[in-house]
Structures are given as structure tokens and as C-alpha cells.
Design a protein around this motif. Sequence first.
Motif, mmCIF file in Angstrom:
data_model
loop_
_atom_site.group_PDB
_atom_site.id
_atom_site.type_symbol
_atom_site.label_atom_id
_atom_site.label_comp_id
_atom_site.label_asym_id
_atom_site.label_seq_id
_atom_site.Cartn_x
_atom_site.Cartn_y
_atom_site.Cartn_z
ATOM 1 N N LYS A 118 85.847 14.342 39.824
ATOM 2 C CA LYS A 118 87.034 14.255 40.679
ATOM 3 C C LYS A 118 88.049 15.317 40.236
ATOM 4 O O LYS A 118 88.319 15.463 39.039
ATOM 5 C CB LYS A 118 87.650 12.857 40.566
ATOM 6 N N GLY A 119 88.572 16.032 41.204
ATOM 7 C CA GLY A 119 89.582 17.034 40.867
ATOM 8 C C GLY A 119 89.207 18.416 41.368
ATOM 9 O O GLY A 119 88.410 18.552 42.292
ATOM 10 N N PHE A 120 89.819 19.452 40.758
ATOM 11 C CA PHE A 120 89.625 20.824 41.219
ATOM 12 C C PHE A 120 88.660 21.598 40.321
ATOM 13 O O PHE A 120 88.426 21.218 39.177
ATOM 14 C CB PHE A 120 90.973 21.559 41.258
ATOM 15 N N VAL A 121 88.161 22.719 40.841
ATOM 16 C CA VAL A 121 87.215 23.546 40.085
ATOM 17 C C VAL A 121 87.822 24.088 38.791
ATOM 18 O O VAL A 121 87.111 24.449 37.863
ATOM 19 C CB VAL A 121 86.716 24.746 40.935
ATOM 20 N N CYS A 145 71.423 28.350 38.598
ATOM 21 C CA CYS A 145 72.410 28.250 37.531
ATOM 22 C C CYS A 145 71.816 27.649 36.268
ATOM 23 O O CYS A 145 70.996 26.740 36.341
ATOM 24 C CB CYS A 145 73.597 27.394 37.983
ATOM 25 N N ASP A 146 72.255 28.148 35.130
ATOM 26 C CA ASP A 146 71.816 27.583 33.861
ATOM 27 C C ASP A 146 72.588 26.301 33.569
ATOM 28 O O ASP A 146 72.075 25.376 32.966
ATOM 29 C CB ASP A 146 72.010 28.611 32.751
ATOM 30 N N GLU A 147 73.859 26.315 33.961
ATOM 31 C CA GLU A 147 74.645 25.081 33.912
ATOM 32 C C GLU A 147 75.385 24.975 35.232
ATOM 33 O O GLU A 147 75.752 25.993 35.811
ATOM 34 C CB GLU A 147 75.641 25.113 32.750
ATOM 35 N N PHE A 148 75.633 23.755 35.676
ATOM 36 C CA PHE A 148 76.151 23.605 37.028
ATOM 37 C C PHE A 148 77.058 22.393 37.142
ATOM 38 O O PHE A 148 76.706 21.312 36.664
ATOM 39 C CB PHE A 148 74.950 23.468 37.985
ATOM 40 N N THR A 149 78.227 22.560 37.707
ATOM 41 C CA THR A 149 79.171 21.451 37.874
ATOM 42 C C THR A 149 79.723 21.424 39.294
ATOM 43 O O THR A 149 80.003 22.475 39.869
ATOM 44 C CB THR A 149 80.359 21.584 36.885
ATOM 45 N N ILE A 150 79.842 20.204 39.813
ATOM 46 C CA ILE A 150 80.412 20.026 41.152
ATOM 47 C C ILE A 150 81.713 19.246 41.024
ATOM 48 O O ILE A 150 81.810 18.311 40.230
ATOM 49 C CB ILE A 150 79.423 19.243 42.044
ATOM 50 N N THR A 151 82.722 19.657 41.804
ATOM 51 C CA THR A 151 83.952 18.862 41.858
ATOM 52 C C THR A 151 84.304 18.555 43.308
ATOM 53 O O THR A 151 84.000 19.331 44.208
ATOM 54 C CB THR A 151 85.164 19.610 41.239
ATOM 55 N N THR A 152 84.921 17.403 43.520
ATOM 56 C CA THR A 152 85.512 17.112 44.832
ATOM 57 C C THR A 152 86.929 16.576 44.597
ATOM 58 O O THR A 152 87.174 15.891 43.609
ATOM 59 C CB THR A 152 84.708 16.050 45.624
ATOM 60 N N ASP A 153 87.828 16.948 45.519
ATOM 61 C CA ASP A 153 89.231 16.529 45.360
ATOM 62 C C ASP A 153 89.347 15.016 45.292
ATOM 63 O O ASP A 153 90.169 14.473 44.563
ATOM 64 C CB ASP A 153 90.089 17.028 46.544
ATOM 65 N N ILE A 177 81.098 24.576 41.765
ATOM 66 C CA ILE A 177 81.505 24.612 43.168
ATOM 67 C C ILE A 177 82.311 23.365 43.496
ATOM 68 O O ILE A 177 82.080 22.291 42.942
ATOM 69 C CB ILE A 177 80.320 24.781 44.154
ATOM 70 N N GLY A 178 83.274 23.547 44.386
ATOM 71 C CA GLY A 178 84.143 22.417 44.716
ATOM 72 C C GLY A 178 84.490 22.381 46.189
ATOM 73 O O GLY A 178 84.395 23.388 46.892
ATOM 74 N N ALA A 179 84.858 21.175 46.646
ATOM 75 C CA ALA A 179 85.295 21.016 48.035
ATOM 76 C C ALA A 179 86.216 19.806 48.098
ATOM 77 O O ALA A 179 86.353 19.074 47.112
ATOM 78 C CB ALA A 179 84.102 20.811 48.959
ATOM 79 N N LYS A 180 86.831 19.605 49.276
ATOM 80 C CA LYS A 180 87.725 18.451 49.440
ATOM 81 C C LYS A 180 86.970 17.158 49.232
ATOM 82 O O LYS A 180 87.416 16.266 48.543
ATOM 83 C CB LYS A 180 88.337 18.456 50.844
ATOM 84 N N ASN A 181 85.789 17.076 49.898
ATOM 85 C CA ASN A 181 84.987 15.864 49.740
ATOM 86 C C ASN A 181 83.513 16.202 49.837
ATOM 87 O O ASN A 181 83.138 17.341 50.131
ATOM 88 C CB ASN A 181 85.393 14.812 50.780
ATOM 89 N N GLY A 204 86.792 12.873 44.562
ATOM 90 C CA GLY A 204 85.831 12.232 43.668
ATOM 91 C C GLY A 204 84.621 11.643 44.359
ATOM 92 O O GLY A 204 83.844 10.910 43.745
ATOM 93 N N SER A 205 84.410 11.984 45.646
ATOM 94 C CA SER A 205 83.286 11.396 46.382
ATOM 95 C C SER A 205 81.936 11.959 45.908
ATOM 96 O O SER A 205 80.882 11.425 46.227
ATOM 97 C CB SER A 205 83.453 11.617 47.891
#
Lengths: 279, 465
Positions: A170-173, A155-163, A137-141, A165-166
Motif C-alpha cells: 500500500k502506498g507509492f512507488v 526483473c531480478d527483484e520486483f515490487t508492486i504498489t497500489t495507492d 511498478i505502481g498504480a492507483k488500484n 493497497g488493493s
Amino acid sequence: MFQIVRKHEMAKGTIISLDISTPEIARKIKAGQFVIIRVNQTGERIPLTVADKDTFSGIITIIFQVVGKSTALLRSLKIGDSIRDVVGPLGKPVESELLTPLKSGTIIMVGGGTGIAILYHIAKAFKEASNNIIGIIGAKNKDLLFLENEMNAICDEFTITTDDGSHGEKGFVTQPLERYLKEKKDIQLVYAIGPVIMMKNVCRITKEFEVPTMVSLNPIMIDGTGMCGGCRVTVDNKIRFCCVDGPDFDGHKVDFDELEKRNSLYRDDEKDCILFSIK
Amino acid sequence: MAKSSPKKTPMREQPPKERIKNYNEVPFGYSPEEAVIEAERCIKCKKPSCIEGCPVEIDIQGFIALIAEKKFKEGISLLKKKNILPALSGRVCPQETQCEQKCVLGVKNEPVAIGRLERFLADWEREKGEIEVPPIPEWTGKKVAVVGSGPSGITVAADLAQTGHKVDLFEALHQPGGVLTYGIPEFRLPKAIVLKEIDSLKKMGVNIYLNSVIGQIKSLNELLKEYDAVFLGTGAGLPWFLEVPGENLNGIYSSNEYLTRSNLMKAYLFPKYKTPVIKGKRVATVGGGNVAMDCARTALRLGAEKSIIIYRRSRTEMPARSEEVHHAEEEGVIFQFLSNPCAFIGDKNNWVREVECVRMKLGDPDASGRRKPVPIPDANFRMPIDLAIIAIGNSPNPLIPSTTPELQLNKNTSVVINPANGRTSIKGVFAGGDIVRGGATVILAMGDGRIASKGINEYLQTGIW
């Protein structure tokens, strides 16, 4: 009239979750379906994702981002207030054959912005059907992220991104998506829900890896019952009505550029309307 | 008595230049004096043929005679025996092809203005503020679900409530009335009148459930478990598109969307009402029916400088009511006959800027008896536009058929019924109106409702299918 029984700010002032008492809809609605609401007498009809339901209590949960006049009006309602019209379930639920366990397979669920709300409802259904889930899942911040713990739990594996990096990567999904697709050869399906540009980029990548991809489209809607064609999208070079033929489609066949342009139809009117409300 | 006029008593109207600046109804309706003068034109034929032209067989001669005697109260009671919604049908029926076409006076002169007199009685009663509701008999113990609150559903609900059945009416939108509410514009059919007529249903004990999309919130089979019979009157709500390049450009609407925004959602009162609608300066409406006229006239009221109707046949073949065409012409709508769009051309932001049309000529008559339009090669032309509305027809809404595979359809995706009683292929399920006919008229839908309600009564009494 449909009463608000719980209100929760998921991101300060911008992403709101409301529990609404709608016993009949709660009994019927399935993952992937949505509702249309009209806040008051002079209101417009807006489609909203259903993030969860509680059949026993007769409650549905809607999560929305405050982006314009109607969502701002909806935010202003308090617990105990009522919404004038709620109609649903609308749209087709997630196809049942997708919900059977994909033997030794794994599904990547990609969510961005408020798309995470409907993604969660669908991911839960996939989990209940004993699938392996990788969540991104990702968001601006950081402040615009929500359902993080809930998603993590299924989720068995899970990653978060923010545009910026907060929080998380850091970056996009699309970055972790590409990584997973390279590392794991057994990905059976990608489900992507979020802004049009995000779904378009996800599909560009999954096409290279030849992984089937479903997206949930979000065009402008009015009635939501297939009578006007306001929500028409081009899928596989054919006109489809998102409200009855969708909202979920094969992402590799969707004309995202057209959808993006059609979604900008009323941008100026939206501004006029907000100015009118301030006046 | 003075010799009666060869022409209909004229109905006063808002002048065209004034009315395109507002949404108020165009004709004002007859005063009691005018109604009496017009009623006196009726020559009381021994065998009145006008009644044959009315799909719901109103005693036309009877109610007109009562108007002539100034017995308005008796007149409206007689009218309502056959037609529970006279304020609506008096306004929107194509009388020139129905009752008035059969009027003997019409052979040499103008027929009696039956529609205007019907409307007069209904308005007279409503303005007096005492709408009479027929007495409701004791409950028969039977329950009927009516799906869709348009003209056919309203008729069935009213008939069955009067028989003593308990009726639940389900409507997908947030307001009842179907096409009367979302489709036909305010300047032709004021919404306050529609709601008032539907109010009579509530007084007759009919429960109206809004926001209820049958096929989603409840399936047809679920309804059959709760009710002794079901009537499907869900209309023809699936818009056709031309399927030409550029049709998904911004600024191209189906007529359903354009009219729903402006009528149901009151976009003409934007931003007080929150639903926007695109206000084009040069608007092209494609089609030649009443819906096309409604769209072209709505565009003028939303500020269009040029409102053009593009129709592939000629004036003679236009299916719109002559009165609507006349009103559109008076208001300045431009008619581009024998032309059919083959592409829409947009700018870099995806907004429609031009329409390209093929010129047509008329060939031999087709199956419907109308002369077929044939394209003329190398005679394409373009027109600058910034809004286009596609008003070329609708198919029945597929939502219920798609969730009820056992419901038999014909090749046009219409529900198949026995025309004598409205029965479908499923026991206990009846249908009528545009779901059976495709896009037709309000009064035909009401006529179908009348047949189906008789069919439902017969079935509920005998239990035989």
C-alpha cells in the motif's frame, strides 16, 4: 492507413493495448522512442508510447489510458479498423552507452500508470544488455496495473504498489525505492517513467542518494519533429524540445513544476470537446 | 484604345470588418474582363526587365500579351513552362521586390500587376476543372528521392518527373505542402488550392509518402543506397525563442506552433476538429515579417479584441510584404514599433498576464544594411496580454544534419551548397530552399529547386560529381 490487428483491454475500459500493422516503423523503432497518431480526418495528433514491437510481423504495440476525447475515440476502434496516420519512430532512443552492462551494478526501473508501458520496452533492452534489474511498478488500484507478469519475468527483484493497497504494497512507488536505495549500495541508475508528480518525487529521493536518474517526459506535442516547440521543457536551465532532444532527460535537471503547469494548458478545451462529442 | 490607367486595376476584396469573422481568402481575384484591362497596361518593352526580377524567369511579357488577346489557355501553358505552381506564387510572392519592382511602368506610375495576372490564369484554369499536366517522357531508369514537400521539394519533383526520372517525395507531416499547408493561413492561401496544385504532381507519376520523417524512419545514407540522387528541401522548421524570463509560461506560442494548430490542424474549427488553440483576448505577436502578420491576423479571426505587433525596429525596416502590413492595418492590428520584450509576467497558475518591453531607438546600419535597434535605458513599459506569439524567425531543421554528420553546415547550421547546381558536400545529395537560406520566401525556395533540378539532371546524365 494503419490496420489494428489485435486489441486487448488491460484494465477494464481504461487501459487498452493495440497492435498496429506498421512494418517500416516496427523495423526501425528502438526502446525509448514513440509514435504520433491521428485517428481520423478531424483528429488531433497525439504522442503515444510504444510498449513493444515485432519486427518479423511488422507490428508495434501501443498502450494507452483513456483520458480524453482522442483516446476514447481510439478505444472505440475494433480489430480490422484503421488509424489514419501513424508517424515514427520519433524522439531519441535510450542512449546506447546506458545499455552496455553496468558491471556489478544494478538498475532500478520505476513505472507508474501508463508509463509502465514504455518502461517495459526500456527494461527489456536493459535486460538484453545483461543488466541486473529491480522493478517497481505502481498504480492507483489493482485494476489499473498491467504488464505485471511481463515485468516480473525480466526483473531480478520486483515490487508492486497500489495507492489503496488493493494489490502489493500500500502506498507509492517511492517507498520501496527509498528502501532499495538504503539497502543496496551498488545502484548505478534509476529510470523513472510515469505521471510528472511521480517522476518529480522519484528524483527528489534519488538526488539525496546521489544516484543518476533518467526520466521520460510527457509534454503536449503536435508535430513531434522539432518544428514548433510546443513540447519545450526546461532542462539544466535551457529550453529543450522533448520530441527531438528527448523524451528522456537527466531527471535531476528537469523543471518538473513548469512541465506540470504546461500540461494543464488545454484542460478546459478538452472538456468542451468531450461535451461536443456527446451532443 | 482608351489611355491605360496609371494605377493597377484594383482587385476586389472582402471588407475588413467582414473578413476578420471568417477564414475565406481576402482578395477575390480578377474577373476575365479585369485581367484583360490590366494586361493591356503592359507596354511590351523591347528588353523586358520584369523577367530579370523573377527567380524562375517566367516569360512575363509573353503570358501577359496572351491575356490581353484573351488567349487564357495559351497563357497558362506558357506560364507553366517555367512555373508549375502559379496559383501559389501569384498569391504569396513579394512581387514588389521581384518582377514588379523591375517593371518600367513603376518608374512613374504603378507597375503592371504581374502577380495578380499570374494568379488569374491559374485560377481560371482550375475553376474550369481541367488542369493541364505536362506530358511525361519515358522513364530514364533513374530514381530520385525528394525530402520535404514544401515549395522547393515540389518544384524539384515536378521538374524531374517532366525529365522522365522516377521521383519519390517524402513528407514528415500527414499532409503535403510544407509551409504552404501548415504556415500560410487559409485566408491568404486556401488549402484546397495547395492540395490541387500538389495533385498535379501525382498525375505526373510522383509518389508522395506522408508521415515519413527522414532521419528517423530512413537515414540519408539509406536513401542514397536506394536512389541515384537525393534532394533535401526540409525547410527552416526550428523556431527561435527570445530567451527571456517567463517565455515558457502558459499562453506563449512559437509562430510555428500557433499556425500549425490553426492551419494544418484546423483549430479554428474546434471542437469539430479536435486540436485546440488558445484564443486570447489581448494577443501580442513579436516580430515584423510575414509570419508575424499571419499570426496577428489569425488572432483576430480567433476572436482577439486587441492584436498587437511588437517590433524592435520601425515600420521602414519591417521585412513583411507591404500588402500584408496593409491588410493587417485595415483589419485593426495595432503596431507597437521600437519595442522588444524583455520578460513575460505570469499569474499564480502560470498563465501569461503581462509583457514587459524595452523601448528602442535606431542606431547605425548593421551588416544587413538595416539600422540596428538600441535599447533606451530606463524606458521599460508593460502591457497586459493573455497570449503571446513569438515570430522572430527559424533555423533549418536539424533532424537530418544531426543524423548525417558528414553533411557540411555553415555556422548558422544551414546546409552548405554550391549555388550554381545545388550540390552539398555529399556525392549525390542536393539541397535548396530554407534548409540552405534560413527563413526566406516561397519563390526563392522554388528558384533553388529549379537550380537543383538542373544540377541533378546534369549529374544523372554525366555521373560526374
